[in-house]
Design a protein around this motif. Structure first.
Motif, PDB file in Angstrom:
ATOM      1  N   SER A 232      36.356  37.735  48.096  1.00  0.00           N
ATOM      2  CA  SER A 232      36.931  38.477  49.223  1.00  0.00           C
ATOM      3  C   SER A 232      38.282  37.867  49.532  1.00  0.00           C
ATOM      4  N   LEU A 233      39.058  38.558  50.344  1.00  0.00           N
ATOM      5  CA  LEU A 233      40.363  38.072  50.770  1.00  0.00           C
ATOM      6  C   LEU A 233      40.530  38.375  52.252  1.00  0.00           C
ATOM      7  N   SER A 234      41.222  37.493  52.933  1.00  0.00           N
ATOM      8  CA  SER A 234      41.574  37.745  54.326  1.00  0.00           C
ATOM      9  C   SER A 234      43.088  37.780  54.443  1.00  0.00           C
ATOM     10  N   GLU A 235      43.565  38.238  55.573  1.00  0.00           N
ATOM     11  CA  GLU A 235      45.005  38.357  55.786  1.00  0.00           C
ATOM     12  C   GLU A 235      45.686  37.003  55.682  1.00  0.00           C
ATOM     13  N   LYS A 236      44.980  35.934  56.065  1.00  0.00           N
ATOM     14  CA  LYS A 236      45.562  34.587  56.004  1.00  0.00           C
ATOM     15  C   LYS A 236      45.712  34.082  54.577  1.00  0.00           C
ATOM     16  N   ARG A 908      35.692  45.935  56.495  1.00  0.00           N
ATOM     17  CA  ARG A 908      35.876  46.375  55.116  1.00  0.00           C
ATOM     18  C   ARG A 908      34.837  45.686  54.250  1.00  0.00           C
ATOM     19  N   ALA A 909      34.409  46.394  53.241  1.00  0.00           N
ATOM     20  CA  ALA A 909      33.397  45.856  52.344  1.00  0.00           C
ATOM     21  C   ALA A 909      33.996  44.759  51.476  1.00  0.00           C
ATOM     22  N   VAL A 910      33.139  43.939  50.901  1.00  0.00           N
ATOM     23  CA  VAL A 910      33.569  42.901  49.974  1.00  0.00           C
ATOM     24  C   VAL A 910      32.794  43.062  48.687  1.00  0.00           C
ATOM     25  N   GLY A 911      33.332  42.516  47.614  1.00  0.00           N
ATOM     26  CA  GLY A 911      32.670  42.621  46.328  1.00  0.00           C
ATOM     27  C   GLY A 911      32.856  43.982  45.688  1.00  0.00           C
ATOM     28  N   HIS A 912      32.090  44.220  44.646  1.00  0.00           N
ATOM     29  CA  HIS A 912      32.179  45.495  43.933  1.00  0.00           C
ATOM     30  C   HIS A 912      31.776  46.647  44.843  1.00  0.00           C
ATOM     31  N   VAL A 913      32.340  47.808  44.546  1.00  0.00           N
ATOM     32  CA  VAL A 913      31.886  49.014  45.242  1.00  0.00           C
ATOM     33  C   VAL A 913      30.410  49.211  44.910  1.00  0.00           C
ATOM     34  N   LYS A 914      29.616  49.428  45.935  1.00  0.00           N
ATOM     35  CA  LYS A 914      28.169  49.488  45.762  1.00  0.00           C
ATOM     36  C   LYS A 914      27.774  50.600  44.796  1.00  0.00           C
ATOM     37  N   ILE A 915      26.745  50.316  44.000  1.00  0.00           N
ATOM     38  CA  ILE A 915      26.255  51.287  43.027  1.00  0.00           C
ATOM     39  C   ILE A 915      25.809  52.577  43.721  1.00  0.00           C
ATOM     40  N   CYS A1109      37.526  41.049  28.766  1.00  0.00           N
ATOM     41  CA  CYS A1109      36.626  41.085  29.925  1.00  0.00           C
ATOM     42  C   CYS A1109      36.787  39.841  30.789  1.00  0.00           C
ATOM     43  N   PHE A1110      37.035  38.704  30.168  1.00  0.00           N
ATOM     44  CA  PHE A1110      37.218  37.474  30.947  1.00  0.00           C
ATOM     45  C   PHE A1110      38.448  37.577  31.845  1.00  0.00           C
ATOM     46  N   ILE A1111      39.558  38.017  31.259  1.00  0.00           N
ATOM     47  CA  ILE A1111      40.777  38.155  32.065  1.00  0.00           C
ATOM     48  C   ILE A1111      40.585  39.238  33.128  1.00  0.00           C
ATOM     49  N   GLY A1112      39.960  40.338  32.734  1.00  0.00           N
ATOM     50  CA  GLY A1112      39.724  41.409  33.690  1.00  0.00           C
ATOM     51  C   GLY A1112      38.835  40.987  34.838  1.00  0.00           C
ATOM     52  N   SER A1113      37.847  40.106  34.552  1.00  0.00           N
ATOM     53  CA  SER A1113      36.960  39.643  35.617  1.00  0.00           C
ATOM     54  C   SER A1113      37.704  38.798  36.647  1.00  0.00           C
ATOM     55  N   ARG A1114      38.774  38.125  36.217  1.00  0.00           N
ATOM     56  CA  ARG A1114      39.601  37.380  37.183  1.00  0.00           C
ATOM     57  C   ARG A1114      40.460  38.334  38.017  1.00  0.00           C
ATOM     58  N   TYR A1115      40.880  39.402  37.385  1.00  0.00           N
ATOM     59  CA  TYR A1115      41.806  40.333  38.047  1.00  0.00           C
ATOM     60  C   TYR A1115      41.111  41.295  38.999  1.00  0.00           C
ATOM     61  N   MET A1116      39.917  41.753  38.628  1.00  0.00           N
ATOM     62  CA  MET A1116      39.252  42.807  39.380  1.00  0.00           C
ATOM     63  C   MET A1116      39.006  42.460  40.847  1.00  0.00           C
ATOM     64  N   PRO A1117      38.449  41.275  41.169  1.00  0.00           N
ATOM     65  CA  PRO A1117      38.203  40.992  42.600  1.00  0.00           C
ATOM     66  C   PRO A1117      39.477  41.044  43.440  1.00  0.00           C
ATOM     67  N   ALA A1118      40.569  40.538  42.885  1.00  0.00           N
ATOM     68  CA  ALA A1118      41.823  40.513  43.650  1.00  0.00           C
ATOM     69  C   ALA A1118      42.337  41.920  43.914  1.00  0.00           C
TER      70      ALA A1118
END
Length: 1529
Positions: A232-236, A908-915, A1109-1118
């Motif tokens: 997750s990310l916050s404004e700070k 706001r939700a965190v993590g992946h969009v729910k299934i 997939c490894f690089i994408g897994s780092r990018y996706m959450p952000a």
């Protein structure tokens, strides 16, 4: 210990490095740059930049300069030695090669000598220093070129001269090692510690990072890492934007050329970034073919090695080609990553639209003249666009939410205008070399497609413009509905409004279908064109020219045409987006060119009006003219303006404020300046009590109070500094002391949007307190006394209007309370039907006798100074409202606990969009059969593409006998799969066979094109239905939420879901979903085919997949969390924007435009920040995929070269081509999945609102009788009411009964009777039925809405015109004595036409083109039409004059004689003749009896109120008269 010492030393180095130049005392300073003085941005329009740095970050530049100095000196020595050797061995008869060798060696030596001088010069320019950084960049470029050449020379030397001695290779080795170190030192050196902004927040490090970090976007990894670790990310967590990208500078830059076209302004304001993009795009257009060139060289060399045709230089050339293949991929990735990096355009446009809103004439937009607002959205043709239609609130919101975002996309596509021709020309050149003139015949297909594309583009643009117009109307309708949601729920109109809005949505879906059809046609033309080009070229090549279609020609041609398709496929997207952008540019330009308010000269501080005509700024209604002649308003005195309802009093004040259109004459009045730039003009000014009042400043208290969604404290201060004494005096003068004591959080209580938590009287007094506290010399007040009770009105007059705080201020008061305010006034203006028939001092009016007539017309010779009744929150004793100093201090008491938050921050939700969100949306798109059919179409398209290429292989085989059965090369591309080629000997087949192959290929091509078209169209149909269903569900759920939801949720937050999120659903998600499924099918099918054809090669492909997939897994959450942050941050932006639109008149009157613009800039920055970091994260991903692809290709090529003994040349070529292509396709797949995930964020946010708590069902199993309620009997038993479970009860265990046909005056309980607030205890029974047991629609049976008088009174066409006009006569909006047919338009030219004769008269948003009193009377006429058995009236006549009020009460007593009436009113005359009066105090029933019983009891609270009013005898007389009429002694 040593570690700490080291850190301390680095910290000292940092401070020493930053000591020169010295730090400025502030966090930012104005740059010494003079901007062009246009549109008020003269010497004040200076850019600012951050100067203060974060000294807590260790930084030192002490080691860099010595290191590069000694390294460069070493290279000078090495090259000097080489020069000495060359000169020593220079022959007496040199050849051209010898001369060239000497010249090149001298050039190299001179270059290093020059670099050494730069190193010495850098000694005086350590970081952070601009010159030092410039020198470092210069040196880095020199070192990088040297590094590349030295590595190339070293590799060539090793492979070409393997027998040379170690000492012979030392110079090359030293150059390679030293240059490597120099590149590392200069490339990794940081510019300095990060900056911090004026709030001491760290600025993004993009401007202080190293060269390498800047090129590969490594500076953005901190946000990516944080998102990956926290999920997750916050404004700070997000650094602040650079100063050049913040709103303050964006506003200044974009405002330099206001007279230019919008496109010109965008180009000039972003010229630097656009230039970088243009250069990068130009270079990348050629670089795209460089990897293919090196692959070709490698394959040729591999073929030579396989055939044994090698010499001493072959391996060196091969390895150098491998190295430069990898290097070219990296360079291509770094350059292309700069193309989509700029996000400032969106911020610039948002700021400019808001700036225009602050200065634009507040036009009341209307519907078409026939009054059928449904026709405004079209009933089959195009939607009508009336002049000024952009003034709709929904339209303005759409400009900011949709149009500006669409225009901002131009920065991502504009460069394709010249890159596509470059790529296209290169492709044609290759095709001509392969097939000769046949390629031109094939390309003629593209020429034939141009007319189709032209027609399609016109259709698309027309549909897009109509779509935006309909969206504007829908958003405007939603804004009005949510602003007036209470009235809709009171009338149980939710279902009808849902149908009405969905009708507009259906028009929108209709235009969306046209746009989808246009998209499908674009895909048909541009995705089918390469296939048709190939078909025609093959036909010409074989049938016309008679050439054999060999495998080399066939598959190379297909590859070339597929490369051409990449360029061609960019065209539909380019045309589509350019069409959208052109529509949006036109819409925003129209808005920016709208009329602005004009400011009269400020050479007088006394309001002065000469012969003038005023009109409300509407486009299809000449509504109201005021012909007024006023010599002068007395300075430092109170001037009264009186007149009947709708006479033009409020318009008079608007004219003084410059808010009305002046058609004749002139106005000379102090008016606050409107924002021209954001510089702080008040800096350096003191605010002592002596200089508090500003001579040219104005304050305005509107008839309908406008309050901010903030605390009472902040609303009163309105951006001014806090002066405790003045604040407390203001609260006391405005009778707010006891109100604040009752509130748990005192003056820190949040009041919600439009002050929703306050009563009407409290809102009026807070708005008045804002004007009193202000620094204004002139204070304009519009009917501020009508919303308060008698005692409070007297208190306000004595302590506020003529009190010490208003002393020596020019006051203009619009009021019906003439007798109350007359003694303290110096001037009286009486307006009758738009004409000022009286304008004299009270003394002169008394002498002339006109004063008697004015008072008589206002109040029938009654003194009305206290002619009002109190509500529960305003029942105070004569001296309790004027609190003692101790009580006053308690009012502004310090709250130990933080105040309650009314409007919670958006979640706001965190993590992946729910299934479950995916499942819900996919089910809405279509059933299981829908997805089975769609999957079949996608797989069928892929199979057809494979089979078409396989058929070409068979065709080419027909020309020869098979020489070797071994595969030689396999082609892979987005449109074909892996097909083994064979080395063939030409042998021409018969003509019949050529026709057979050609016709079969033609059929395959045609079916493939059709399937590609169906593939998109089929999914578009499903997503369109899903959008409609989801919107209907959202609308239904929002309409059915409790009123508390609307109190705690800003309208902007709801509109954000209905506008931007649904635009994503309509415009982006369908395309993203289609592209993802197609790309996933391609990648999976490719992997399967490779695994079957060459099982061992699936290993490097799986490694490629794993790395991707490894690089994408780092990018996706952000990117996911940043997208969510953008969505959440848009809501405060919309809320502030809509709040400004509603209150723009008040904002301009107070001169607060700069203050609100500053707040807007903060919110724009908050919205741009996650957008900026999301784009940076996507560039971080892009560069790493390119680098990963380069590394994988490098090791694959090296492995192939080292394994040439075990594999043949064809397998080697196949492997290399496969890895190169597959890495790109995996990257595209990650991007496609990311796009789907980001678009699904909008679905997630919409479902969040769908799942909010709902109020009681509209219909239950228990249905009341059709005639219910038939009697109108009400029984309340032990009722307890809480606005929220965590709040205290506002109604505490009360019980009472109301008999049928009784007329009752009470307060506070209306929401309980309509179940807007559910009882926490007790019950309400109406005619024997507990209202909690039935549905809300059965129970509920006013605000004005955009439309006409007819549509507002009879929204669903239940009454004829005669009944409507009769209702208007009964509420005295029409003269009752006039004949309807003869007098409809018989007004003389000298008077204003009564617009209520024409039922098609337009009503603007919120009824703004009518006065407050007229709006109330229209709502009352609506109630008269409905004729229900129980009628609730809440301040139904508070803003009308007293004559009209009394006449209406008589009409009510006549027309509602058989009804039970429950009336909430301030005016005692309104309820004095009712049957009984219920008096509540602190949630408890104090008194409930007839007016005669209460007024006869000296101990009753009602008696006290009547006695304090000063009208006691008159009220007693009315009560006794009523009692005699009904036979009560």
């Amino acid at each position: 210990m040593h570690m700490n010492s080291g850190l301390e030393k680095r910290g000292e180095d940092t401070k020493r490095a930053l000591a020169s130049p010295p730090e400025p005392p502030r966090c930012f300073q104005y740059q010494e740059v003079q901007l062009q003085p246009e549109d008020g941005i003269g010497h004040e329009g200076l850019l600012y930049k951050d100067q203060k740095r974060n000294l807590s970050v260790p930084f030192s530049d002490n080691s860099r300069i010595p290191r590069i100095t000694f390294g460069t000196l070493g290279l000078v020595i090495v090259t000097g030695q080489s020069l000495y050797g060359v000169l020593s061995n220079f022959p007496q008869s040199p050849s051209d090669e010898d001369v060239g060798n000497v010249i090149s060696t001298i050039a190299v030596f001179s270059s290093w000598l020059y670099a050494f001088v730069l190193c010495l010069f850098s000694q005086n320019h350590q970081f952070p220093n601009n010159w030092g950084w410039t020198l470092n960049v210069h040196l880095f470029i020199l070192y990088l070129v040297t590094f590349s050449l030295s590595v190339y020379s070293l590799v060539i030397s090793i492979w070409n001269f393997p027998g040379q001695s170690f000492y012979q290779g030392v110079p090359l080795l030293l150059c390679a090692l030293i240059s490597t170190d120099l590149v590392y030192v200069t490339g990794m050196a940081e510019y300095g510690p990060p900056f911090i902004d004026e709030t001491n927040r760290e600025v993004t490090s993009s401007q202080v990072c190293s060269i390498a970090s800047s090129l590969i976007f490594n500076w953005s990894y901190s946000v990516i890492r944080t998102a990956y670790k926290k999920n997750s990310l916050s404004e700070k967590d997000l650094p602040v934007l650079e100063a050049s990208d913040r709103g303050r500078n964006l506003m200044t830059i974009f405002g330099l050329h206001p007279e230019k076209k919008l496109v010109h302004r965008i180009a000039v304001a972003n010229s630097g970034s656009l230039l970088v993009q243009g250069l990068a795009a130009f270079v990348s257009a050629f670089l795209f073919y460089i990897p293919a060139y090196f692959v070709n060289r490698i394959l040729l060399l591999v073929q030579d090695i396989s055939d044994g045709e090698v010499d001493d230089t072959t391996m060196g050339k091969t390895f150098s080609s491998v190295f430069y293949l990898a290097l070219s991929i990296v360079i291509l990735g770094i350059i292309t990553s700069q193309l989509w990096y700029w996000v400032r355009i969106k911020g610039m446009l948002d700021i400019e639209i808001y700036k225009k809103t602050l200065s634009r004439m507040d036009s009341a937009s209307t519907v078409e003249k026939d009054g059928t607002e449904d026709k405004a959205v079209g009933t089959g043709g195009n939607p009508k666009e009336e002049p000024g239609s952009t003034a709709l609130t929904g339209s303005i919101i759409n400009l900011m939410s949709s149009d500006s975002a669409r225009i901002a996309k131009v920065s991502n596509i504009w460069f394709t205008l010249f890159t596509i021709p470059l790529e296209f020309g290169t492709g044609i050149l290759f095709a001509y070399q392969l097939m000769g003139a046949s390629c031109f015949l094939g390309l003629m297909v593209l020429v034939i497609a141009l007319p189709i594309n032209h027609y399609n583009a016109k259709m698309y643009n027309r549909a897009q413009r109509n779509l935006m117009l309909v969206r504007d109307k829908r958003i405007a309708m939603l804004n009005e509905v949510f602003q007036g949601i209470r009235q809709i729920k009171f009338q149980a109109w939710e279902t009808n409004w849902e149908k009405r809005i969905m009708k507009t949505k259906n028009f929108e879906i209709g235009y969306l279908k046209l746009i989808y059809l246009s998209n499908v046609l674009f895909n048909f033309v541009w995705k089918g064109s390469p296939l048709l080009v190939t078909l025609v070229s093959f036909w010409s090549f074989t049938s016309l020219q008679g050439n054999p279609l060999t495998a080399a020609t066939a598959f190379t041609s297909i590859a070339v045409f597929n490369e051409l398709r990449y360029a061609l496929n960019a065209l539909p997207e380019l045309f589509i987006q350019l069409g959208q952008i052109s529509v949006s540019i036109k819409r925003i330009e129209e808005y920016l060119n709208e009329e602005e308010i004009t400011q009269p000269p400020l050479n007088s501080i006394v309001p002065r009006v000469y012969q003038k005509d005023l009109s409300r700024p509407t486009h299809c209604l000449k509504a109201l003219f005021s012909r007024i002649l006023i010599s002068s308003s007395r300075k430092n005195a109170l001037t009264l303006i009186s007149g009947a309802t709708g006479a033009g009093k409020s318009l008079m004040l608007l004219g003084l404020l410059g808010e009305a259109t002046l058609t004749k004459g002139k106005v000379n009045s102090p008016i606050s300046s409107i924002l021209r730039n954001i510089q702080n003009e008040s800096s350096g000014q003191s605010f002592s009590p002596e200089n508090w009042i500003l001579e040219s400043s104005v304050a305005y208290a509107a008839q309908t109070p406008w309050l901010q969604n903030a605390s009472i404290h902040d609303n009163i201060l309105f951006g001014l500094p806090f002066s405790e004494k003045r604040y407390n005096d203001t609260v006391k003068a405005c009778a707010l002391v006891k109100d604040l004591l009752y509130l748990e959080d005192g003056d820190m209580t949040e009041i919600g949007e439009k002050g929703i938590t306050l009563s009407g009287g409290q809102k009026a007094r807070v708005a008045l307190a804002r004007a009193v506290y202000s620094r204004a010399k002139s204070v304009y007040m519009d009917d501020v006394l009508s919303a308060v009770d008698a005692h409070t009105a007297k208190h306000l007059y004595e302590n506020c209007l003529i009190g010490p705080l208003m002393k020596n201020r020019t006051r203009i008061l619009v009021t019906h309370h003439i007798n109350l305010c007359l003694n303290g006034s110096a001037y009286l203006v009486h307006i009758d039907n738009g004409r000022a028939d009286v304008f004299e001092s009270p003394e002169e009016l008394r002498r002339s006798g006109d004063l008697y007539n004015i008072i008589k017309s206002e109040e029938q010779e009654k003194n009305i100074q206290d002619d009002e009744e109190q509500t529960v929150e305003e029942i105070v004793s004569p001296d309790s409202s004027v609190a003692s100093p101790s009580n006053e201090n308690d009012t502004s008491k310090t709250i130990n606990n933080p105040p309650r938050v009314l409007v919670e921050q958006e979640t706001r939700a965190v993590g992946h969009v729910k299934i479950r969100h995916y499942i819900k949306y996919l089910k809405m798109v279509g059933s299981s059969w829908f997805w089975i059919v769609y999957a079949s179409i996608v797989l069928g398209c892929r199979a057809l593409e494979v089979y078409a290429v396989w058929w070409v292989k068979l065709w080419s085989q027909a020309y020869a006998k098979e020489k070797h059965p071994e595969p030689t090369l396999m082609m892979v591309s987005p449109s074909n799969t892996l097909i083994p080629e064979f080395e063939l000997l030409p042998e021409k087949p018969s003509d019949d066979n050529v026709d057979m192959y050609l016709s079969t290929y033609m059929i395959l091509t045609a079916v493939t094109v059709i399937c590609i078209t169906i593939r998109y169209g089929f999914l578009y149909l499903g997503t369109m239905q899903a959008s409609k269903s989801l919107y209907a569900e959202l609308l239904h759920c929002v309409f059915r939420t409790p009123l508390r939801f609307f109190d705690t949720t800003p309208v902007g937050r709801i509109l954000n879901r209905s506008s931007k999120d649904f635009e994503t659903l309509d415009s982006e998600l369908p395309i993203d979903l289609a592209n993802f499924t197609i790309q996933a099918t391609f990648v999976i099918s490719t992997l399967l085919v490779v695994s079957l054809a060459l099982p061992w090669f699936s290993i490097p492909m799986l490694i490629t997949s794993a790395v991707t997939c490894f690089i994408g897994s780092r990018y996706m959450p952000a990117t996911r969390e940043l997208r969510r942050m953008v969505s959440v941050e848009r809501s405060p932006l919309f809320t502030h924007f809509t709040e400004t639109i509603v209150g723009v008149t008040t904002i301009r009157a107070f001169g607060a435009t700069r203050q609100f613009m500053s707040e807007m800039l903060i919110r724009v920055d908050n919205c741009l920040r996650p957008t900026f970091h999301r784009v940076a994260a996507s560039r971080w991903l892009s560069v790493r995929f390119y680098i990963t692809g380069a590394v994988i290709n490098l090791f694959t090529a090296i492995t192939i070269l080292l394994s040439m003994k075990y594999i043949d040349a064809s397998t080697a070529g196949f492997c290399l081509a496969m890895v190169l292509e597959y890495a790109d396709q995996m990257y595209i797949l990650v991007l496609r999945y990311t796009s789907v995930e980001l678009s699904m964020n909008s679905v997630e946010r919409i479902i969040e609102f769908i799942e909010i708590d709902q109020e009681a069902p509209a219909i239950t199993d228990i249905r009341p009788p059709i005639e219910w309620p038939s009697k109108g009997e009400i029984q309340v038993d032990n009722l307890e009411i809480r606005y929220a479970p965590e709040l205290e009860a506002v109604i505490k265990d009360i019980s009472f009964s109301i008999k049928p046909k009784e007329k009752i005056g009470l307060s506070t309980l209306a929401q309980s009777f309509f179940r807007f607030v559910e009882a926490s205890k007790g019950r309400i029974v109406i005619d024997g039925i507990d209202i909690k047991s039935i549905g809300t629609e059965d129970l509920r049976n006013p605000t004005l809405f955009f439309g006409t008088i007819r549509s507002n009174l009879d929204l669903f066409k239940q009454f004829d015109d005669q009944a409507i006009l009769t209702a208007l006569k009964r509420v005295h909006l029409l003269p009752p004595e006039e004949d309807l047919e003869e007098n409809a338009f018989s007004e003389t030219a000298s008077n204003n036409v009564n617009v209520f004769w024409n039922l098609s008269t337009p009503v603007s948003e919120g009824g703004k083109n009518f006065s407050q009193g007229q709006r109330q009377l229209l709502c009352l006429a609506r109630a008269l039409l409905k004729r229900t058995k129980i009628v609730f009236m809440d301040e139904a006549t508070a803003s009308v004059d007293f004559n009209t009020d009394k006449a209406i009460q008589k009409a009510i007593s006549t027309n509602f004689a058989d009804c039970t009436i429950v009336c909430i009113a301030h005016r005692l005359h309104t309820v004095i003749e009712y049957d009984r009066i219920l008096v509540l105090d602190q949630g408890n029933v104090i008194e409930f009896a007839s007016p005669l019983d209460l007024i006869s009891n000296p101990n009753s609270m009602f008696y006290k109120m009547c006695h304090d009013s000063g009208e006691f005898d008159g009220l007693v007389s009315l009560v006794k008269t009523k009692a005699q009429l009904v036979g009560i002694s």
